[in-house]
Design an enzyme around this catalytic site. Structure first.
Site, PDB file in Angstrom:
ATOM      1  N   ASP A 168     -26.233   0.569  -3.431  1.00  0.00           N
ATOM      2  CA  ASP A 168     -26.801   1.619  -4.735  1.00  0.00           C
ATOM      3  C   ASP A 168     -26.672   0.572  -5.697  1.00  0.00           C
ATOM      4  OD1 ASP A 168     -27.204   3.525  -2.654  1.00  0.00           O
ATOM      5  OD2 ASP A 168     -25.046   4.028  -2.836  1.00  0.00           O
ATOM      6  N   LYS A 182     -30.529  -2.982  -5.938  1.00  0.00           N
ATOM      7  CA  LYS A 182     -31.228  -3.999  -5.672  1.00  0.00           C
ATOM      8  C   LYS A 182     -32.635  -4.236  -5.470  1.00  0.00           C
ATOM      9  CE  LYS A 182     -28.803  -3.493  -1.751  1.00  0.00           C
ATOM     10  NZ  LYS A 182     -27.939  -2.249  -1.812  1.00  0.00           N
ATOM     11  N   LYS A 228     -34.778  -2.862  -7.717  1.00  0.00           N
ATOM     12  CA  LYS A 228     -35.362  -3.336  -9.037  1.00  0.00           C
ATOM     13  C   LYS A 228     -35.179  -4.928  -9.066  1.00  0.00           C
ATOM     14  CE  LYS A 228     -34.515  -3.226 -13.607  1.00  0.00           C
ATOM     15  NZ  LYS A 228     -34.063  -2.337 -14.891  1.00  0.00           N
ATOM     16  N   ASN A 257     -31.541   3.155   6.300  1.00  0.00           N
ATOM     17  CA  ASN A 257     -30.615   3.438   5.520  1.00  0.00           C
ATOM     18  C   ASN A 257     -30.492   2.927   4.145  1.00  0.00           C
ATOM     19  OD1 ASN A 257     -29.793   1.074   6.577  1.00  0.00           O
ATOM     20  ND2 ASN A 257     -27.684   2.018   7.193  1.00  0.00           N
ATOM     21  N   GLY A 282     -33.016   2.490   1.382  1.00  0.00           N
ATOM     22  CA  GLY A 282     -33.199   3.410   0.455  1.00  0.00           C
ATOM     23  C   GLY A 282     -33.411   2.747  -1.095  1.00  0.00           C
ATOM     24  N   HIS A 283     -34.315   1.615  -1.050  1.00  0.00           N
ATOM     25  CA  HIS A 283     -34.524   1.258  -2.497  1.00  0.00           C
ATOM     26  C   HIS A 283     -35.386   2.046  -3.197  1.00  0.00           C
ATOM     27  CE1 HIS A 283     -32.668  -2.622  -1.701  1.00  0.00           C
ATOM     28  NE2 HIS A 283     -33.698  -3.060  -0.786  1.00  0.00           N
ATOM     29  N   THR A 284     -35.364   2.099  -4.470  1.00  0.00           N
ATOM     30  CA  THR A 284     -36.241   2.731  -5.389  1.00  0.00           C
ATOM     31  C   THR A 284     -36.568   1.741  -6.683  1.00  0.00           C
ATOM     32  OG1 THR A 284     -34.569   4.704  -5.230  1.00  0.00           O
ATOM     33  CG2 THR A 284     -36.362   4.913  -6.764  1.00  0.00           C
ATOM     34  N   GLN A 297     -27.856  -2.571   1.943  1.00  0.00           N
ATOM     35  CA  GLN A 297     -26.387  -2.256   1.792  1.00  0.00           C
ATOM     36  C   GLN A 297     -25.813  -3.119   0.937  1.00  0.00           C
ATOM     37  OE1 GLN A 297     -27.367  -2.358   5.380  1.00  0.00           O
ATOM     38  NE2 GLN A 297     -28.188  -0.219   5.161  1.00  0.00           N
ATOM     39  N   GLY A 323     -29.061  12.546  -0.620  1.00  0.00           N
ATOM     40  CA  GLY A 323     -28.550  13.423  -1.853  1.00  0.00           C
ATOM     41  C   GLY A 323     -27.129  13.670  -2.319  1.00  0.00           C
ATOM     42  N   ARG A 350     -22.050  10.522  -5.217  1.00  0.00           N
ATOM     43  CA  ARG A 350     -21.303   9.133  -5.064  1.00  0.00           C
ATOM     44  C   ARG A 350     -20.093   9.050  -5.627  1.00  0.00           C
ATOM     45  NH1 ARG A 350     -27.144   5.814  -6.564  1.00  0.00           N
ATOM     46  NH2 ARG A 350     -27.943   6.082  -4.392  1.00  0.00           N
ATOM     47  N   LYS A 388     -27.820  -1.307 -14.653  1.00  0.00           N
ATOM     48  CA  LYS A 388     -27.178  -0.084 -15.267  1.00  0.00           C
ATOM     49  C   LYS A 388     -26.327  -0.261 -16.319  1.00  0.00           C
ATOM     50  CE  LYS A 388     -28.278   3.499 -11.924  1.00  0.00           C
ATOM     51  NZ  LYS A 388     -27.798   4.518 -10.918  1.00  0.00           N
ATOM     52  N   VAL A 439     -31.066  -2.413 -18.126  1.00  0.00           N
ATOM     53  CA  VAL A 439     -30.859  -1.620 -19.188  1.00  0.00           C
ATOM     54  C   VAL A 439     -31.728  -0.203 -18.890  1.00  0.00           C
ATOM     55  CG1 VAL A 439     -29.945  -3.236 -20.825  1.00  0.00           C
ATOM     56  CG2 VAL A 439     -32.248  -2.737 -20.643  1.00  0.00           C
TER      57      VAL A 439
HETATM   58  P1  GDP Z   1     -30.126  -0.100  -4.078  1.00  0.00           P
HETATM   59  O1  GDP Z   1     -29.885   0.882  -2.877  1.00  0.00           O
HETATM   60  O2  GDP Z   1     -29.164  -0.874  -4.310  1.00  0.00           O
HETATM   61  O3  GDP Z   1     -31.747  -0.496  -4.201  1.00  0.00           O
HETATM   62  O4  GDP Z   1     -30.350   1.003  -5.197  1.00  0.00           O
HETATM   63  P2  GDP Z   1     -31.751   1.786  -5.750  1.00  0.00           P
HETATM   64  O5  GDP Z   1     -32.689   0.926  -6.239  1.00  0.00           O
HETATM   65  O6  GDP Z   1     -31.989   2.913  -4.862  1.00  0.00           O
HETATM   66  O7  GDP Z   1     -30.838   2.574  -6.805  1.00  0.00           O
HETATM   67  C1  GDP Z   1     -30.859   2.330  -8.127  1.00  0.00           C
HETATM   68  C2  GDP Z   1     -31.223   3.409  -8.881  1.00  0.00           C
HETATM   69  O8  GDP Z   1     -31.225   3.078 -10.192  1.00  0.00           O
HETATM   70  C3  GDP Z   1     -32.849   3.860  -8.957  1.00  0.00           C
HETATM   71  O9  GDP Z   1     -33.088   4.929  -9.353  1.00  0.00           O
HETATM   72  C4  GDP Z   1     -33.309   2.734  -9.986  1.00  0.00           C
HETATM   73  O10 GDP Z   1     -34.436   3.189 -10.585  1.00  0.00           O
HETATM   74  C5  GDP Z   1     -32.085   2.853 -11.031  1.00  0.00           C
HETATM   75  N1  GDP Z   1     -31.610   1.796 -11.824  1.00  0.00           N
HETATM   76  C6  GDP Z   1     -31.880   0.422 -11.371  1.00  0.00           C
HETATM   77  N2  GDP Z   1     -31.642  -0.408 -12.218  1.00  0.00           N
HETATM   78  C7  GDP Z   1     -31.142   0.191 -13.505  1.00  0.00           C
HETATM   79  C8  GDP Z   1     -30.857  -0.097 -14.676  1.00  0.00           C
HETATM   80  O11 GDP Z   1     -30.605  -1.077 -15.009  1.00  0.00           O
HETATM   81  N3  GDP Z   1     -30.515   1.099 -15.290  1.00  0.00           N
HETATM   82  C9  GDP Z   1     -30.790   2.582 -14.962  1.00  0.00           C
HETATM   83  N4  GDP Z   1     -30.584   3.344 -15.854  1.00  0.00           N
HETATM   84  N5  GDP Z   1     -31.205   2.800 -13.936  1.00  0.00           N
HETATM   85  C10 GDP Z   1     -31.427   1.829 -12.978  1.00  0.00           C
END
Ligand code: GDP
Length: 426
Positions: free
Chosen positions: A13, A16, A18, A38, A40-42, A224, A302, A305, A331, A414
């Site tokens: 989480d 990755k 982004k 499992n 789950g990228h967003t 992961q 859900g 963490r 973040k 950021v």
């Molecule tokens: P992954 O499993 O490592 O790919 O993590 P995800 O991409 O699912 O989770 C990261 C979450 O944090 C998502 O909702 C992203 O939109 C958000 N996110 C990613 N980078 C940043 C950041 O630099 N700042 C903030 N505030 N949110 C971020």
């Protein structure tokens, strides 16, 4: 052309999705090399959110060929649904390639995953119950069914019949469940899955090498993270594959000489889902702030963490395990409201200072973080776009991390948006 790997360096989480998306811009191929749905990228693009579970991040770029490598375990129903959802949002998935050697997650894997977790009671591993562990177990015991088997009906039916003999004994006698009928399952898969999946099935090893030989940029995308790695993570609270950069070699079919750049992704703090040792875990208001501001709840499950301060000891280990050439910190904006920030620079284990991860897990359980405290910036970073937009405290925080982990920080997140990052290296 040498290849790049992106890998999570904590417990997942890290954002990755982004970072991979950013790096994928310059690639012609993005290859997933392990894990299943499992991950789950967003991704947030133009205000629209895309949840990717199996399809590689590069799918959003028309010039990228997204590849699901042999090391991935594929639930074909989930994959086809994800493709349908992406296409309904206007994302063209026709370039997708799926390795014929990838193993299939079938409904009995998911059922067994659920039953085993329930049976373990308080000793459960906290799996996502998607059948991923049981599928990798079948792969290792050589009773797995591969994507290519779908293209030969006779073989597929035979293999399903053989493996279900065994699984049904366990399902009925151990767990008191109904058996799975092999013919019924085969019929379902052959009608619902095969016609739609077949066009994507390919010799992905050949495609990856054609791209490399043709001087095209290839990105290997890890799911992961390092400390969930089957060999190097906090076993048994790990995933059943090898997310570390070396996993890209086996999971995609390339030798290590092809990999030149390894980008490690870490949050500016750290979180963990489920059980397992966690030296910098916070059980206080600071932890709640990290969870609330960072929306630290599982994309797929859900689940809340567990939050903690940045752990440089773990990161030093991640640098070693992956040969990281650079680190992307995500973040950073989540830390905007803190007066001061802590970074764990070493562990105290029974009065002894450890700069590196203790090899024995009992020591990791006993480890007390030794912190250095740095001033916070108390400024909204979400509109920062270059190093010079960052307040000096934020630059110092990142500089301190670089010094501690002994690797350069290249990108800094950021905000969740595609454009919300700072190129810290330049
Ligand atoms: P992954 O499993 O490592 O790919 O993590 P995800 O991409 O699912 O989770 C990261 C979450 O944090 C998502 O909702 C992203 O939109 C958000 N996110 C990613 N980078 C940043 C950041 O630099 N700042 C903030 N505030 N949110 C971020």
């Amino acid at each position: 052309m040498p290849a790049t790997v992106v890998v999570g360096t904590q417990w997942g989480d890290e954002g990755k999705g982004k970072v991979t998306d950013l790096i994928a811009r310059d690639m012609s191929m993005v290859v997933r090399y392990q894990g299943g749905h499992n991950a789950g990228h967003t991704l947030v693009v133009d205000g629209e959110s895309f949840a990717l579970q199996l399809v590689p991040s590069g799918v959003l770029y028309e010039h990228v060929t997204p590849v699901i490598g042999n090391g991935v375990v594929v639930d074909p129903f989930v994959l086809l649904e994800e493709v349908a959802t992406l296409e309904s949002k206007g994302v063209d998935c026709s370039r997708l390639k799926v390795s014929g050697n990838a193993h299939l997650i079938l409904p009995y894997h998911q059922e067994l995953d659920m039953l085993t977790e329930r049976y373990l009671g308080k000793n459960k591993l906290g799996t996502t119950k998607r059948g991923i562990g049981p599928t990798y177990a079948d792969k290792a015991t050589r009773v797995g069914i591969r994507v290519q088997d779908l293209l030969d009906e006779k073989i597929f039916r035979e293999k399903l019949e053989a493996v279900l003999g065994d699984k049904n004994t366990v399902l009925t006698r151990v767990y008191n469940r109904l058996p799975t009928d092999p013919a019924e399952l085969a019929d379902r898969v052959l009608t619902e899955v095969v016609p739609r999946l077949a066009p994507y099935v390919s010799d992905t090893v050949g495609l990856v090498h054609d791209a490399l030989d043709g001087d095209r940029e290839v990105l290997f995308e890890g799911a992961q993270a390092t400390f969930l790695d089957l060999d190097h993570g906090t076993y048994p609270f790990v995933t059943s594959s090898n997310p570390v950069a070396g996993g890209a070699c086996t999971g995609a079919g390339v030798g290590p000489r092809h990999i030149q750049r390894v980008v490690g992704i870490a949050k500016a703090y750290i979180t963990r889902v489920g059980a397992g040792p966690f030296p910098t875990e916070l059980h206080d208001e600071d932890g709640d702030t990290l969870v609330d501001r960072g929306h630290e709840f599982g994309t797929n499950t859900g689940r809340r963490r567990r939050p903690g301060w940045f752990d440089a000891v773990m990161m030093r280990q991640a640098v070693r395990l992956n040969s990281l050439s650079e680190v992307a910190i995500t973040k950073l904006d989540i830390l905007d409201t803190f007066d001061s920030l802590k970074v764990c620079v070493a562990y105290d284990v029974g009065g002894e200072r450890h700069e590196h991860l203790p090899y024995h897990q009992s020591d990791l359980h006993a480890a007390k973080p030794i912190y250095e405290e740095l001033p916070g910036w108390r400024t909204d970073l979400t509109s920062a776009r270059s190093r010079s937009d960052l307040p000096p405290e934020a630059v110092d925080y990142l500089g301190f991390l670089e010094e501690q982990i002994r690797a350069p920080v290249s990108l800094v997140g950021v905000g969740p948006g595609r454009d919300q990052f700072v190129d810290f290296g330049s």
